[in-house]
Design an enzyme around this catalytic site. Structure first.
Site, mmCIF file in Angstrom:
data_model
loop_
_atom_site.group_PDB
_atom_site.id
_atom_site.type_symbol
_atom_site.label_atom_id
_atom_site.label_comp_id
_atom_site.label_asym_id
_atom_site.label_seq_id
_atom_site.Cartn_x
_atom_site.Cartn_y
_atom_site.Cartn_z
ATOM 1 N N LYS A 157 0.844 -1.199 0.000
ATOM 2 C CA LYS A 157 0.000 0.000 0.000
ATOM 3 C C LYS A 157 0.871 1.238 0.000
ATOM 4 O O LYS A 157 1.852 1.313 0.743
ATOM 5 C CB LYS A 157 -0.827 0.065 1.298
ATOM 6 C CG LYS A 157 -2.002 -0.850 1.390
ATOM 7 C CD LYS A 157 -2.752 -0.496 2.680
ATOM 8 C CE LYS A 157 -3.991 -1.329 2.845
ATOM 9 N NZ LYS A 157 -4.721 -0.953 4.077
ATOM 10 N N GLY A 163 -8.499 6.866 -1.416
ATOM 11 C CA GLY A 163 -9.458 6.605 -2.481
ATOM 12 C C GLY A 163 -9.326 5.223 -3.096
ATOM 13 O O GLY A 163 -9.729 5.001 -4.226
ATOM 14 N N GLY A 164 -8.749 4.276 -2.313
ATOM 15 C CA GLY A 164 -8.614 2.903 -2.788
ATOM 16 C C GLY A 164 -7.529 2.734 -3.855
ATOM 17 O O GLY A 164 -7.417 1.684 -4.477
ATOM 18 N N LYS A 200 -0.752 -8.119 5.511
ATOM 19 C CA LYS A 200 -1.355 -9.379 5.106
ATOM 20 C C LYS A 200 -2.577 -9.053 4.276
ATOM 21 O O LYS A 200 -3.350 -8.156 4.625
ATOM 22 C CB LYS A 200 -1.762 -10.169 6.355
ATOM 23 C CG LYS A 200 -2.597 -11.396 6.075
ATOM 24 C CD LYS A 200 -1.844 -12.661 6.443
ATOM 25 C CE LYS A 200 -2.507 -13.897 5.835
ATOM 26 N NZ LYS A 200 -1.727 -14.520 4.778
ATOM 27 N N LYS A 236 -17.213 2.465 -2.369
ATOM 28 C CA LYS A 236 -18.450 2.040 -1.717
ATOM 29 C C LYS A 236 -19.665 2.365 -2.576
ATOM 30 O O LYS A 236 -19.722 3.442 -3.177
ATOM 31 C CB LYS A 236 -18.583 2.759 -0.367
ATOM 32 C CG LYS A 236 -17.459 2.429 0.586
ATOM 33 C CD LYS A 236 -17.372 3.438 1.717
ATOM 34 C CE LYS A 236 -16.131 3.171 2.558
ATOM 35 N NZ LYS A 236 -15.815 4.300 3.447
ATOM 36 N N GLU A 286 -7.893 2.362 8.685
ATOM 37 C CA GLU A 286 -7.445 3.756 8.624
ATOM 38 C C GLU A 286 -8.519 4.648 9.219
ATOM 39 O O GLU A 286 -9.665 4.240 9.375
ATOM 40 C CB GLU A 286 -7.160 4.193 7.187
ATOM 41 C CG GLU A 286 -8.399 4.226 6.321
ATOM 42 C CD GLU A 286 -8.201 5.026 5.044
ATOM 43 O OE1 GLU A 286 -7.218 5.779 4.942
ATOM 44 O OE2 GLU A 286 -9.057 4.924 4.153
ATOM 45 N N ASN A 288 -10.531 8.177 8.604
ATOM 46 C CA ASN A 288 -10.847 9.277 7.693
ATOM 47 C C ASN A 288 -11.196 10.485 8.543
ATOM 48 O O ASN A 288 -12.166 10.460 9.300
ATOM 49 C CB ASN A 288 -11.997 8.898 6.770
ATOM 50 C CG ASN A 288 -11.622 7.766 5.835
ATOM 51 O OD1 ASN A 288 -10.487 7.693 5.355
ATOM 52 N ND2 ASN A 288 -12.530 6.860 5.605
ATOM 53 N N ARG A 290 -12.682 13.330 8.469
ATOM 54 C CA ARG A 290 -13.631 14.225 7.785
ATOM 55 C C ARG A 290 -15.021 13.624 7.884
ATOM 56 O O ARG A 290 -15.194 12.526 8.382
ATOM 57 C CB ARG A 290 -13.251 14.306 6.306
ATOM 58 C CG ARG A 290 -13.206 12.895 5.679
ATOM 59 C CD ARG A 290 -12.927 12.932 4.197
ATOM 60 N NE ARG A 290 -12.480 11.642 3.695
ATOM 61 C CZ ARG A 290 -13.272 10.675 3.278
ATOM 62 N NH1 ARG A 290 -14.579 10.822 3.318
ATOM 63 N NH2 ARG A 290 -12.777 9.530 2.838
HETATM 64 P P1 ADP Z 1 -16.035 7.721 1.740
HETATM 65 O O1 ADP Z 1 -16.807 7.353 0.535
HETATM 66 O O2 ADP Z 1 -16.009 6.653 2.754
HETATM 67 O O3 ADP Z 1 -16.385 9.060 2.276
HETATM 68 P P2 ADP Z 1 -13.943 7.671 -0.135
HETATM 69 O O4 ADP Z 1 -12.615 7.022 0.031
HETATM 70 O O5 ADP Z 1 -14.887 7.031 -1.107
HETATM 71 O O6 ADP Z 1 -14.553 7.809 1.299
HETATM 72 O O7 ADP Z 1 -13.707 9.179 -0.520
HETATM 73 C C1 ADP Z 1 -14.737 10.166 -0.653
HETATM 74 C C2 ADP Z 1 -14.504 10.969 -1.885
HETATM 75 O O8 ADP Z 1 -13.198 11.470 -1.928
HETATM 76 C C3 ADP Z 1 -14.689 10.166 -3.145
HETATM 77 O O9 ADP Z 1 -15.248 11.001 -4.124
HETATM 78 C C4 ADP Z 1 -13.288 9.750 -3.493
HETATM 79 O O10 ADP Z 1 -13.181 9.490 -4.877
HETATM 80 C C5 ADP Z 1 -12.505 10.961 -3.056
HETATM 81 N N1 ADP Z 1 -11.139 10.685 -2.589
HETATM 82 C C6 ADP Z 1 -10.766 10.105 -1.425
HETATM 83 N N2 ADP Z 1 -9.435 10.066 -1.310
HETATM 84 C C7 ADP Z 1 -8.943 10.639 -2.418
HETATM 85 C C8 ADP Z 1 -7.621 10.946 -2.904
HETATM 86 N N3 ADP Z 1 -6.536 10.670 -2.224
HETATM 87 N N4 ADP Z 1 -7.502 11.543 -4.086
HETATM 88 C C9 ADP Z 1 -8.587 11.867 -4.812
HETATM 89 N N5 ADP Z 1 -9.849 11.631 -4.415
HETATM 90 C C10 ADP Z 1 -10.033 11.034 -3.235
HETATM 91 P P1 ADP Z 2 -7.683 4.103 1.164
HETATM 92 O O1 ADP Z 2 -7.026 5.206 1.892
HETATM 93 O O2 ADP Z 2 -7.265 4.014 -0.252
HETATM 94 O O3 ADP Z 2 -9.161 4.077 1.385
HETATM 95 P P2 ADP Z 2 -7.591 1.703 2.811
HETATM 96 O O4 ADP Z 2 -6.476 1.245 3.660
HETATM 97 O O5 ADP Z 2 -8.827 2.169 3.499
HETATM 98 O O6 ADP Z 2 -7.040 2.807 1.827
HETATM 99 O O7 ADP Z 2 -7.954 0.558 1.812
HETATM 100 C C1 ADP Z 2 -8.872 0.700 0.754
HETATM 101 C C2 ADP Z 2 -9.632 -0.593 0.577
HETATM 102 O O8 ADP Z 2 -8.738 -1.679 0.293
HETATM 103 C C3 ADP Z 2 -10.362 -1.005 1.821
HETATM 104 O O9 ADP Z 2 -11.646 -0.430 1.890
HETATM 105 C C4 ADP Z 2 -10.417 -2.499 1.680
HETATM 106 O O10 ADP Z 2 -11.506 -2.853 0.847
HETATM 107 C C5 ADP Z 2 -9.139 -2.841 0.963
HETATM 108 N N1 ADP Z 2 -8.083 -3.274 1.905
HETATM 109 C C6 ADP Z 2 -7.366 -2.472 2.730
HETATM 110 N N2 ADP Z 2 -6.486 -3.184 3.456
HETATM 111 C C7 ADP Z 2 -6.665 -4.478 3.101
HETATM 112 C C8 ADP Z 2 -6.039 -5.718 3.482
HETATM 113 N N3 ADP Z 2 -5.065 -5.758 4.390
HETATM 114 N N4 ADP Z 2 -6.467 -6.857 2.893
HETATM 115 C C9 ADP Z 2 -7.438 -6.821 1.957
HETATM 116 N N5 ADP Z 2 -8.037 -5.695 1.550
HETATM 117 C C10 ADP Z 2 -7.671 -4.526 2.097
HETATM 118 MG MG MG Z 3 -10.324 3.761 3.046
#
Ligand code: ADP
Ligand code: ADP
Ligand code: MG
Length: 447
Positions: A157, A163-164, A200, A236, A286, A288, A290
């Protein structure tokens, strides 16, 4: 209370903030790009200020323009919404330097929780379990050694990721060298920081997250948890509250969330994301720092207005809400309606809205910036509406969502939404039983 605040965001969340502020008697400035000059939050705002051309980098991410807009309009505070600058500690710091309140946590806690490595460290210190993994890796050799110890598959990672994006599954040592190099390049390109961590890789899990609110002085309450396991490519699509967990496990996860937030003296609204595996093990992913897209399901079961609370806390009003004051009732579900063609692999399908009809009735809420005659700009994400329902129990909420989706009409040349996808989920036997993991869309939705 503030007299005037500025929203540094767009779409439904700009409208959401505007509504909360207006109910508090606070004037609202909406900062917008050229592409959004006819958007609903702009039309409803007390004042609107154009902060740049359509590309986000020149407008919604343009810190000097946003700060100038706030100063010129006399806004005392900025609400960043989600996405864009919401989790950018530099922005929060610059607001503070210019005497503008950032409606959110301190830049310090955003910074410490902002990286994956930092989040894991804080979790360890506050006795919250994380997925077996590492801090920032110094070399591919270190990655290989850690992966050997933890066992494949592992996940690389980007520590600065969000944003996945910036993740790579590695299934064997042979794959590591290339994957490591690729992940580093991607992390650098996306997040301007090549740092990687390794965890893992958990194959099967639910995404459960805890909503917290803190006053920045150590008082933290939770507003229950949400299940956000219905995802596609880490985005999501459907969220619900409460999650289907054994009561004791739910309480453990909620307590862990509150513990971590207390450890950092968290201020404002935040979300702690957890992985819950089929054996009932849970791991912190993690935080968030906000308000989140899916905060509405927590509002529906608690009766609280989380955005108003954010504004009140930022304005320095005493946050006296106790855990025992928060009563969670019934079941809520949110469907994210995206302007995407579900039948064509969710490809963006935008255009001008000609006919619009949203559902209503008992227990139905719609958060959307759409109106008939509105053209969806191509520059931003595809979320166009959130359909949220509340029912006495999950069964009623599902029936209500199905009914509400069927009433929804969003039409225009070239416009397709994910309504058909959501209807299919609401009729899915696995979904109805609550047998949901994050692989639901890929494994449980084919005929
Ligand atoms: P959640 O939906 O749980 O609020 P998301 O990870 O889906 O969190 O992020 C919310 C919004 O912010 C989404 O539109 C996502 O695409 C955007 N976003 C989140 N992290 C980033 C990033 N690092 N760069 C660009 N867009 C991001
Ligand atoms: P981001 O900041 O991009 O949202 P996350 O750490 O929240 O980063 O991970 C994004 C998504 O990746 C999570 O919502 C989950 O679905 C998947 N993920 C994160 N960590 C793991 C892991 N250790 N094993 C499998 N899937 C994971
Ligand atoms: Mg996340």
């Amino acid at each position: 209370m503030f007299k005037k605040i500025m929203v540094a965001n767009r779409g439904e969340i700009a409208l959401r903030v505007l509504r909360a502020a207006r109910e508090l008697g606070v004037k609202v400035v909406v900062a917008h790009s050229e592409a959004d000059s006819q958007s609903l939050p702009v039309l409803l705002a007390d004042e609107a200020i154009c902060i740049g051309p359509p590309p986000s980098a020149q407008s919604y991410l343009n810190i000097p323009n946003l700060l100038s807009a706030a100063i010129i309009s006399g806004a005392e505070a900025i609400h960043p919404g989600y996405g864009f600058l919401a989790e950018n500690p530099q922005f929060a710091e610059m607001c503070r330097d210019h005497g503008i309140v950032f409606i959110g946590p301190t830049p310090e806690s955003m910074h410490s929780l902002g990286s994956k490595a930092g989040g894991r460290e804080i979790a360890a210190k506050s006795n919250v379990p994380t997925v077996p993994g590492t801090g920032v890796l110094q070399s591919v050799e270190e990655a290989l050694e850690a992966a050997e110890k933890i066992g494949y598959p592992v996940l690389l990672k980007a520590s600065a990721g969000g944003g996945g994006r910036g993740q790579k599954v590695v299934r064997s040592s042979e794959e590591m060298k290339t994957a490591f190099a690729q992940a580093q390049v991607e992390a650098q390109n996306y997040f301007s920081d090549p740092s990687l961590i390794l965890e893992k890789y958990i194959e099967l899990f639910r995404h459960v997250e805890v909503q917290v609110m803190g006053d920045g002085k150590g008082h933290v309450v939770h507003v229950g948890e949400r299940d956000c396991s219905i995802q596609r490519r880490n985005q999501k699509l459907i969220e619900e509250a409460p999650s289907r967990l054994e009561e004791s496990l739910r309480q453990e996860i909620l307590a862990a969330g509150v513990r971590l937030a207390k450890y950092v003296n968290y201020q404002g609204a935040g979300t702690l994301e957890f992985i819950v595996d089929p054996d009932g093990n849970f791991y912190f992913m993690e935080m968030n720092t906000r308000i989140q897209v899916e905060h509405c399901v927590s509002e529906m079961i608690s009766g609280l207005d989380l955005v108003k609370l954010q504004i009140k806390i930022a304005a320095g009003e005493p946050f006296t809400l106790q855990q025992s004051d928060i009563e969670l009732r019934g079941h809520a579900i949110e469907c994210r309606l995206n302007a995407e063609d579900y039948e064509k692999d969710f490809r963006p399908s935008i255009g001008k809205i000609e006919t619009l009809h949203f559902p209503g009735g008992t227990g139905v809420r719609v958060d959307s910036h759409l109106y008939a005659g509105y053209s969806i700009p191509p520059n931003y994400d595809s979320l166009v509406a959130k359909l949220i329902v509340h029912g006495e129990n999950r069964e009623e909420a599902i029936a209500r969502m199905r009914r509400a989706l069927a009433e929804t009409v969003i039409e225009g040349p070239g416009v397709k939404t994910t309504v058909p996808f959501h209807l299919k989920v609401m009729d899915n036997a696995f979904y109805k039983r609550g047998a949901i993991y994050t692989n639901f869309v890929t494994t449980r939705m084919s005929e």
